[in-house]
Write a protein that holds these residues in place. Structure first.
Motif, short mmCIF file in Angstrom:
data_model
loop_
_atom_site.label_atom_id
_atom_site.label_comp_id
_atom_site.label_asym_id
_atom_site.label_seq_id
_atom_site.Cartn_x
_atom_site.Cartn_y
_atom_site.Cartn_z
N CYS A 1 -13.84 -7.63 -15.99
CA CYS A 1 -12.45 -7.57 -15.55
C CYS A 1 -11.58 -7.48 -16.80
O CYS A 1 -11.86 -8.12 -17.81
N GLN A 2 -10.54 -6.67 -16.72
CA GLN A 2 -9.73 -6.44 -17.90
C GLN A 2 -8.24 -6.48 -17.58
O GLN A 2 -7.81 -6.11 -16.49
N LYS A 3 -7.47 -6.88 -18.57
CA LYS A 3 -6.01 -6.91 -18.45
C LYS A 3 -5.44 -5.69 -19.18
O LYS A 3 -5.77 -5.45 -20.34
N TRP A 4 -4.59 -4.95 -18.50
CA TRP A 4 -3.98 -3.77 -19.09
C TRP A 4 -2.89 -4.17 -20.06
O TRP A 4 -2.06 -5.03 -19.76
N MET A 5 -2.86 -3.53 -21.22
CA MET A 5 -1.85 -3.87 -22.21
C MET A 5 -0.60 -3.02 -22.08
O MET A 5 0.43 -3.33 -22.70
N GLY A 6 -0.69 -1.93 -21.31
CA GLY A 6 0.50 -1.17 -21.00
C GLY A 6 1.05 -0.32 -22.12
O GLY A 6 2.24 0.01 -22.13
N ARG A 7 0.21 0.08 -23.08
CA ARG A 7 0.72 0.82 -24.24
C ARG A 7 0.48 2.33 -24.13
O ARG A 7 1.25 3.12 -24.67
N VAL A 8 -0.62 2.70 -23.45
CA VAL A 8 -0.99 4.12 -23.44
C VAL A 8 -1.06 4.65 -22.01
O VAL A 8 -0.27 5.49 -21.61
N GLY A 9 -2.04 4.16 -21.26
CA GLY A 9 -2.21 4.65 -19.90
C GLY A 9 -3.23 3.84 -19.14
O GLY A 9 -4.16 3.29 -19.73
N LEU A 10 -3.09 3.78 -17.84
CA LEU A 10 -3.96 2.96 -17.00
C LEU A 10 -5.40 3.43 -17.05
O LEU A 10 -6.33 2.65 -16.87
N LEU A 11 -5.63 4.72 -17.30
CA LEU A 11 -6.98 5.27 -17.30
C LEU A 11 -7.61 5.27 -18.69
O LEU A 11 -8.69 5.83 -18.88
N VAL A 12 -6.95 4.64 -19.64
CA VAL A 12 -7.42 4.64 -21.02
C VAL A 12 -8.10 3.32 -21.34
O VAL A 12 -7.44 2.26 -21.37
N LEU A 13 -9.39 3.35 -21.60
CA LEU A 13 -10.14 2.13 -21.85
C LEU A 13 -9.56 1.31 -22.99
O LEU A 13 -9.49 0.07 -22.92
N GLU A 14 -9.11 1.98 -24.01
CA GLU A 14 -8.60 1.27 -25.19
C GLU A 14 -7.29 0.52 -24.91
O GLU A 14 -6.83 -0.24 -25.76
N ASP A 15 -6.71 0.76 -23.76
CA ASP A 15 -5.46 0.09 -23.40
C ASP A 15 -5.71 -1.18 -22.58
O ASP A 15 -4.79 -1.69 -21.93
N TYR A 16 -6.93 -1.66 -22.61
CA TYR A 16 -7.29 -2.88 -21.89
C TYR A 16 -7.85 -3.90 -22.86
O TYR A 16 -8.34 -3.57 -23.93
N GLU A 17 -7.80 -5.15 -22.45
CA GLU A 17 -8.43 -6.22 -23.20
C GLU A 17 -9.27 -7.05 -22.24
O GLU A 17 -8.88 -7.29 -21.10
N SER A 18 -10.43 -7.45 -22.74
CA SER A 18 -11.37 -8.23 -21.93
C SER A 18 -11.36 -9.68 -22.38
O SER A 18 -11.38 -9.96 -23.58
N TRP A 19 -11.33 -10.56 -21.42
CA TRP A 19 -11.32 -11.98 -21.75
C TRP A 19 -12.39 -12.75 -21.00
O TRP A 19 -12.44 -13.97 -21.10
N GLY A 20 -13.23 -12.04 -20.24
CA GLY A 20 -14.26 -12.73 -19.48
C GLY A 20 -15.64 -12.49 -20.02
O GLY A 20 -15.84 -11.73 -20.97
N GLN A 21 -16.61 -13.12 -19.38
CA GLN A 21 -18.01 -13.01 -19.79
C GLN A 21 -18.72 -11.86 -19.10
O GLN A 21 -19.80 -11.46 -19.51
N GLY A 22 -18.10 -11.34 -18.06
CA GLY A 22 -18.72 -10.26 -17.32
C GLY A 22 -19.66 -10.78 -16.24
O GLY A 22 -20.04 -11.95 -16.23
N THR A 23 -20.02 -9.89 -15.35
CA THR A 23 -20.98 -10.23 -14.29
C THR A 23 -21.98 -9.08 -14.16
O THR A 23 -21.60 -7.92 -14.14
N GLN A 24 -23.25 -9.44 -14.08
CA GLN A 24 -24.31 -8.44 -14.06
C GLN A 24 -24.50 -7.87 -12.67
O GLN A 24 -24.62 -8.62 -11.69
#
Length: 122
Positions: free
Chosen positions: A94-117
């Motif tokens: 799950c990721q939080k959008w940083m709102g700098r580039v675009g919603l479909l741009v991976l680099e515009d997100y930040e991850s803060w969780g451990q993930g789920t397999q």
């Protein structure tokens, strides 16, 4: 910021899973959110994003099978995954959008969780 993913597991191809993400530490209702996934040995890939009003977008690989949604009252974002395929096997973040580039741009997100397999067998 804290994001706690849950709901992963092992299913057979054609099955379904629903991932959940509990968000805290920021004003969730003001933030677009998304999901990304990572296969071991490969880079993180954007899967889906949802604006604060519910407008959603999907990667071509999951379009028509996955549905992203959010509940602003509960600070939750979900990913309903249907008709799962072995190639969907990955750790989902799950990721939080940083709102700098675009919603479909991976680099515009930040991850803060451990993930789920998620593991899908043929």
């Amino acid at each position: 910021v804290q994001l706690a993913e849950s709901g992963g597991g092992s299913v057979q191809a054609g099955g379904s899973l629903r991932l959940s993400c509990k968000a805290s530490g920021f004003t969730f209702s003001n933030s677009a959110m998304g999901w990304a996934r990572q296969v071991p040995g490969e880079g993180l890939k954007w899967v889906s994003g949802v604006y604060r009003d519910g407008g959603a977008y999907y990667a071509d690989a999951v379009k028509g099978r996955f549905i992203i949604s959010r509940d602003n009252a509960k600070n939750m974002v979900y990913l309903q995954m249907n008709n799962l395929k072995p190639e969907d096997t990955a750790v989902y973040y799950c990721q939080k959008w940083m709102g700098r580039v675009g919603l479909l741009v991976l680099e515009d997100y930040e991850s803060w969780g451990q993930g789920t397999q998620v593991t899908v067998s043929a």
